[in-house]
Design an enzyme around this catalytic site. Structure first.
Site, PDB file in Angstrom:
ATOM      1  CE  LYS A   1     100.481   0.216  13.058  1.00 34.11           C
ATOM      2  NZ  LYS A   1      99.438   0.258  12.033  1.00 34.11           N
TER       3      LYS A   1
ATOM      4  CB  ALA B   1      94.011   4.385   9.110  1.00 37.56           C
TER       5      ALA B   1
ATOM      6  CB  VAL C   1      98.844   3.748   9.313  1.00 38.77           C
ATOM      7  CG1 VAL C   1      97.611   3.634   8.423  1.00 38.77           C
ATOM      8  CG2 VAL C   1      98.634   2.950  10.584  1.00 38.77           C
TER       9      VAL C   1
ATOM     10  CG  ASP D   1      98.544  -1.782   9.168  1.00 33.56           C
ATOM     11  OD1 ASP D   1      97.496  -2.215   9.676  1.00 33.56           O
ATOM     12  OD2 ASP D   1      99.419  -1.184   9.821  1.00 33.56           O
TER      13      ASP D   1
END
Length: 285
Positions: free
Chosen positions: A75, A224, A139, A111
């Site tokens: 990410k 998550a 995240v 997210d």
């Protein structure tokens, strides 16, 4: 319209390990529900170096992808290879959605929007704090930005790499009350909420990011991770009477926002929810 759909919209997910991902089921079901055809390809690439990652991303447009999602561990690492970033993705420094248009790659982060909406759905419009946030990676950063939207919350961040937590805290100062903690015990002491923003607890891992003895009945606990839906952390929290939010809500809400970016169509929530539940049912068995 039939001509435009001569071949399906090509979507995908880049990350590793992703065999348990519900994303293909959700996006293909959403497309069908709005009269489109989509093929969603899992692109499981372990330990890619920058050269491999750059090559992979540069191939998306020529192959015909309309967009891809990005998950652990890429990410943050995809950022240098994108042509543009949405303001949200730039602020977070992490991307989970890449839209391919006219040969250009634009990074977004759903997210953040997904977690904020999921949190309200689970715990009401004013979730209570302080909140212990475990993890300052892709995240974790998105969750921190989402939590910063709720006035009055103190965010207590902890990460195995304190410099990562410090960087997120520095970016949010002035927008939210953020404290970097030395360890998990300090973060959780007196906290009203707890969020796991790490992959700990995701199959095949069966660990908990937090010593289970630190959990208290009055807390709310969110994870998550959704494979499995009931991680060791959430199972223990539920057992003692704490309020819980599984990774289902985040997974669905971030996918709804990503689908809209990919297709320009509003995603049908009911279709995505049904597809998610079918996809994860074997994991819950």
């Amino acid at each position: 319209m039939a001509h435009a759909q001569a071949r399906p919209i090509l979507l995908g997910l880049i990350g590793s390990p992703i065999a348990h991902s519900a994303s293909p089921a959700m996006h293909e079901a959403a497309a069908e529900a709005v009269g489109l055809r989509a093929h969603y390809q899992l692109i499981d690439v372990a330990n890619a170096d920058d050269t491999q990652l750059r090559g992979l991303l540069s191939a998306l447009a020529p192959i015909g992808f309309s967009g891809v999602n990005v998950t652990f561990p890429y990410k943050e690492r995809v950022l240098p290879f994108l042509d543009a970033l949405s303001p949200g993705a730039r602020a977070i420094g992490a991307v989970n959605t890449i839209v391919v248009r006219d040969g250009r790659l634009t990074g977004h982060n759903t997210d953040t929007t997904g977690f904020a909406r999921a949190l309200v759905q689970a715990f009401g419009p004013t979730p209570e704090g302080p909140v212990a946030l475990i993890g300052a990676g892709g995240v974790g950063k998105a969750v921190a930005v989402a939590l910063a939207r709720f006035p009055g919350l103190e965010i207590r961040m902890v990460d195995a790499d304190p410099a990562k937590a410090e960087a997120v805290a520095a970016a949010l100062r002035g927008h939210a009350a953020v404290r970097v903690c030395r360890d998990i015990e300090e973060a959780v002491a007196g906290a009203t909420g707890l969020v796991n923003g790490t992959p700990v607890g995701m199959l095949p891992d069966r660990g908990s990011p937090v010593p289970l003895s630190l959990l208290r009945p009055g807390m709310w606990v969110a994870d998550a991770v959704y494979s499995p839906l009931w991680t060791p952390l959430l199972t223990a929290a539920k057992r003692i009477g704490a309020r819980t939010m599984t990774g289902r809500e985040l997974a669905i809400h971030q996918a709804l926002d990503a689908f809209a970016l990919f297709t320009g169509r509003e995603a049908p929530a009911a279709a995505m929810e049904r597809a998610f539940d079918r996809a994860v049912a074997p994991l819950a068995a």
